[in-house]
Design an enzyme around this catalytic site. Structure first.
Site, mmCIF file in Angstrom:
data_model
loop_
_atom_site.group_PDB
_atom_site.id
_atom_site.type_symbol
_atom_site.label_atom_id
_atom_site.label_comp_id
_atom_site.label_asym_id
_atom_site.label_seq_id
_atom_site.Cartn_x
_atom_site.Cartn_y
_atom_site.Cartn_z
ATOM 1 N N LYS A 192 0.877 -1.181 0.000
ATOM 2 C CA LYS A 192 0.000 0.000 0.000
ATOM 3 C C LYS A 192 0.908 1.224 0.000
ATOM 4 C CE LYS A 192 -4.091 1.933 0.177
ATOM 5 N NZ LYS A 192 -5.036 1.894 -0.950
ATOM 6 N N ASP A 224 -5.504 -3.083 -2.448
ATOM 7 C CA ASP A 224 -6.927 -3.025 -2.821
ATOM 8 C C ASP A 224 -7.123 -3.503 -4.262
ATOM 9 O OD1 ASP A 224 -5.476 -0.747 -3.572
ATOM 10 O OD2 ASP A 224 -7.124 0.650 -3.215
#
Ligand code: IPM
Ligand code: MG
Length: 357
Positions: A192, A224
């Site tokens: 991330k 994600d």
């Protein structure tokens, strides 16, 4: 004769029943392939809390450290959910990972053709999927300091720390590069880095190592997006490398591509000590003791133990091929029952395998 000393950790819930079946399979396979397995059972999880007050008794850790490999079934039970954290079954597993320095967790996800209809995804999406999640297992937010709960006059605040050192990133990345080299030579690192400093360091280190491993095709995904890509187009993945928390989540998601968490094995490895081999599924307290559990994930974990931990490659292959054969002949435990198949109980599944070994 070659001899290997195995610590068995049956744990909780369905653990003891799948362990008994797996042990029988290992005994027969080892005899056939001319090596000796010495088994020793020790306690962990809820079972250990009940008898010793600790989820990982000192003796269990010592015996595991002195073994050639550790084969665990499952831990956890809702009975212990309200205990303080240091007394919960999960804490025992985390202590075992730390105590054996098991920083590399390998979770293969391979579609078994006989079970393709068990998935909730379309066959054309998952056909041929064969990926491996390499999860860092002894650092990151699971173990980061400081952590805790602060009470001020106004409120309570709880916090954990997600941290990685360059050394920790490099050592798990080197494992993933080596494994990718033996597979399709593709490695996707998941982080991330658009938000987290710890992920930026992760990505920078992977890029540095990518230069030294230029036979491997390296890509990066934010977690994600990775979660999305895994269900959208799982065949793009070969080796997925990620940290502890993202790996926990992504590996469950990837497991569900197969539709049957009851089939998935895993290995947790250190630099040179004994590895820990265990099914990905949990202790299924709702069916414990009913002889309904699917023992195949633990049996396939035993095969991983033979292959990776004990270098008994032929015996590992024999187990894997026998599992395929039994499934192809239409035998299923109730979690995988399908039309025109024969339903077997846990013990019967073990007997069916033994007939073919
Ligand atoms: C896993 C499990 C464990 C984890 C739990 C039981 C501590 O979910 O092995 O994925 O979070 O690592
Ligand atoms: Mg998990």
């Amino acid at each position: 004769m070659r001899k290997h000393h195995i610590v068995l950790l049956p744990g909780d819930g369905i653990g003891p029943e799948i362990t008994a079946v797996t042990r029988n399979v290992l005994e027969v396979v080892s005899k056939k392939h001319n090596f000796l397995l010495e088994f020793q059972e020790e306690q962990i999880g809820g079972a250990a809390i009940n008898s010793t007050g600790k989820p990982l008794p000192d003796r269990t850790l010592q015996e595991c450290q002195n073994s050639d490999a550790v084969l665990m079934a499952a831990i956890g039970s809702p009975m212990f959910d309200s205990l303080p954290r240091e007394l919960r079954p999960e804490t025992g597993l985390l202590q075992l990972r730390a105590g054996l320095d098991l920083f590399a967790n390998l979770r293969p996800v391979k579609i078994i053709p006989a079970l393709i209809s068990a998935s909730s995804l379309k066959e054309e999406i998952i056909e041929g999927v064969d990926l491996l999640v390499v999860r860092e297992l002894t650092s990151g937010i699971y173990f980061g300091e400081p952590k805790g709960v602060i009470e001020t006059e106004k409120e309570l605040r709880a916090f954990n720390t997600m941290s990685y050192s360059s050394v920790e990133i490099d050592r798990i990345a080197n494992i993933a590069f080596a494994i990718a080299r033996q597979r399709k030579k593709r490695l996707c690192s998941v982080d991330k880095a658009n938000v987290l400093d710890v992920s930026q360091l992760w990505r920078d280190r992977i890029n540095l190592l990518a230069k030294k491993n230029d036979d491997i095709e390296v890509s990066h995904l934010y977690v994600d997006n990775a979660a999305m890509q895994i269900v959208k187009e799982p065949n793009q993945f070969d080796v997925i490398l990620t940290g502890n928390l993202f790996g926990d989540i992504i590996s469950d998601e990837a497991a569900m591509l197969t539709g049957s968490i009851g089939m998935l094995p895993s290995a947790s490895l250190s630099a040179d000590g004994p590895g820990l081999f265990e099914p990905v599924h949990g202790s299924a307290p709702d069916i414990a003791g009913l002889d309904k559990a699917n023992p195949l994930a633990m049996i396939l974990s035993a095969a991983m133990m033979l292959r990776i931990g004990l270098k008994e490659i032929d015996a590992a292959e024999e187990i894997e091929n026998t599992v395929d054969k039994v499934l192809n002949e239409g035998f299923r435990t109730c979690d995988l029952m399908d039309k025109n198949c024969t339903e077997l109980r846990c013990r019967e599944m073990g007997e069916e395998l033994l007939k073919k070994i």
